[in-house]
Design a protein around this motif. Structure first.
Motif, PDB file in Angstrom:
ATOM      1  N   ILE A 162       0.839  -1.210   0.000  1.00  0.00           N
ATOM      2  CA  ILE A 162       0.000   0.000   0.000  1.00  0.00           C
ATOM      3  C   ILE A 162       0.868   1.253   0.000  1.00  0.00           C
ATOM      4  O   ILE A 162       1.761   1.405   0.828  1.00  0.00           O
ATOM      5  CB  ILE A 162      -0.949   0.013   1.215  1.00  0.00           C
ATOM      6  N   GLU A 163       0.556   2.145  -0.949  1.00  0.00           N
ATOM      7  CA  GLU A 163       1.289   3.403  -1.038  1.00  0.00           C
ATOM      8  C   GLU A 163       0.369   4.611  -1.097  1.00  0.00           C
ATOM      9  O   GLU A 163       0.839   5.741  -0.996  1.00  0.00           O
ATOM     10  CB  GLU A 163       2.211   3.376  -2.261  1.00  0.00           C
ATOM     11  N   THR A 164      -0.929   4.369  -1.281  1.00  0.00           N
ATOM     12  CA  THR A 164      -1.869   5.486  -1.386  1.00  0.00           C
ATOM     13  C   THR A 164      -3.107   5.203  -0.538  1.00  0.00           C
ATOM     14  O   THR A 164      -3.418   4.039  -0.249  1.00  0.00           O
ATOM     15  CB  THR A 164      -2.327   5.674  -2.852  1.00  0.00           C
ATOM     16  N   PRO A 165      -3.812   6.270  -0.181  1.00  0.00           N
ATOM     17  CA  PRO A 165      -5.069   6.057   0.540  1.00  0.00           C
ATOM     18  C   PRO A 165      -6.067   5.206  -0.254  1.00  0.00           C
ATOM     19  O   PRO A 165      -6.751   4.366   0.325  1.00  0.00           O
ATOM     20  CB  PRO A 165      -5.606   7.476   0.755  1.00  0.00           C
ATOM     21  N   ASP A 166      -6.116   5.402  -1.558  1.00  0.00           N
ATOM     22  CA  ASP A 166      -7.027   4.597  -2.384  1.00  0.00           C
ATOM     23  C   ASP A 166      -6.702   3.112  -2.287  1.00  0.00           C
ATOM     24  O   ASP A 166      -7.605   2.273  -2.228  1.00  0.00           O
ATOM     25  CB  ASP A 166      -6.980   5.040  -3.842  1.00  0.00           C
ATOM     26  N   LEU A 192      -5.323   1.663   0.241  1.00  0.00           N
ATOM     27  CA  LEU A 192      -5.731   1.243   1.581  1.00  0.00           C
ATOM     28  C   LEU A 192      -7.213   0.918   1.612  1.00  0.00           C
ATOM     29  O   LEU A 192      -7.621  -0.145   2.075  1.00  0.00           O
ATOM     30  CB  LEU A 192      -5.417   2.336   2.601  1.00  0.00           C
ATOM     31  N   TRP A 193      -8.031   1.843   1.105  1.00  0.00           N
ATOM     32  CA  TRP A 193      -9.480   1.632   1.148  1.00  0.00           C
ATOM     33  C   TRP A 193      -9.901   0.464   0.264  1.00  0.00           C
ATOM     34  O   TRP A 193     -10.848  -0.245   0.583  1.00  0.00           O
ATOM     35  CB  TRP A 193     -10.230   2.913   0.787  1.00  0.00           C
ATOM     36  N   SER A 194      -9.186   0.246  -0.811  1.00  0.00           N
ATOM     37  CA  SER A 194      -9.462  -0.903  -1.669  1.00  0.00           C
ATOM     38  C   SER A 194      -9.216  -2.207  -0.895  1.00  0.00           C
ATOM     39  O   SER A 194     -10.022  -3.147  -0.963  1.00  0.00           O
ATOM     40  CB  SER A 194      -8.585  -0.850  -2.915  1.00  0.00           C
ATOM     41  N   LEU A 195      -8.132  -2.253  -0.155  1.00  0.00           N
ATOM     42  CA  LEU A 195      -7.830  -3.442   0.640  1.00  0.00           C
ATOM     43  C   LEU A 195      -8.859  -3.631   1.756  1.00  0.00           C
ATOM     44  O   LEU A 195      -9.269  -4.764   2.041  1.00  0.00           O
ATOM     45  CB  LEU A 195      -6.422  -3.355   1.225  1.00  0.00           C
ATOM     46  N   VAL A 196      -9.302  -2.551   2.356  1.00  0.00           N
ATOM     47  CA  VAL A 196     -10.333  -2.634   3.390  1.00  0.00           C
ATOM     48  C   VAL A 196     -11.616  -3.211   2.802  1.00  0.00           C
ATOM     49  O   VAL A 196     -12.227  -4.118   3.388  1.00  0.00           O
ATOM     50  CB  VAL A 196     -10.581  -1.256   4.034  1.00  0.00           C
ATOM     51  N   ARG A 197     -12.027  -2.709   1.632  1.00  0.00           N
ATOM     52  CA  ARG A 197     -13.241  -3.230   0.981  1.00  0.00           C
ATOM     53  C   ARG A 197     -13.080  -4.721   0.645  1.00  0.00           C
ATOM     54  O   ARG A 197     -14.000  -5.508   0.848  1.00  0.00           O
ATOM     55  CB  ARG A 197     -13.572  -2.423  -0.272  1.00  0.00           C
ATOM     56  N   GLU A 198     -11.925  -5.069   0.144  1.00  0.00           N
ATOM     57  CA  GLU A 198     -11.663  -6.461  -0.195  1.00  0.00           C
ATOM     58  C   GLU A 198     -11.740  -7.353   1.048  1.00  0.00           C
ATOM     59  O   GLU A 198     -12.324  -8.441   1.009  1.00  0.00           O
ATOM     60  CB  GLU A 198     -10.279  -6.603  -0.823  1.00  0.00           C
TER      61      GLU A 198
END
Length: 106
Positions: A40-44, A46-52
């Motif tokens: 992870i390098e960006t907030p996007d 991070l949120w993608s991983l959270v959704r996943e």
């Protein structure tokens, strides 16, 4: 299948196999999650991983149902996905093992 009877020994074996399969799936997912999190390098991202991970939790909650009335179907799905193998079904008795193997082929 709702009238399928489980002996105490079969219930004990089923619970153990259920736990093994869940542990395998969770261990695999944790490994993949750590790899993804490390990248992870960006907030996007991070949120993608959270959704996943939220989606994965829902999938696991739906897949792992320990009610004996549906457990042969649960094991058939786990067998199809490679999370358990036919040899491990032997502890459930020949009849249930055969039924689960046949359901997995469908």
């Amino acid at each position: 299948m709702h009238d399928l009877k489980w002996t105490h020994a079969e219930k004990t074996a089923a619970k153990a196999l259920f736990d093994v399969a869940l542990e395998r799936e969770m261990t695999d997912y944790i490994t993949r999650f750590k790899t993804s999190a490390a990248a992870i390098e960006t907030p996007d991202a991070l949120w993608s991983l959270v959704r996943e991970s939220e989606q994965k939790r829902r999938e696991i909650d739906e897949r792992y149902d320990l009610r004996y009335s549906v457990l042969v179907f649960v094991f058939a799905g786990l067998l199809r996905r490679g999370l358990i193998d036919e040899a491990e079904l032997a502890a459930l008795g020949e009849g249930k093992a055969h039924l689960i193997a046949e359901l997995a082929k469908m």
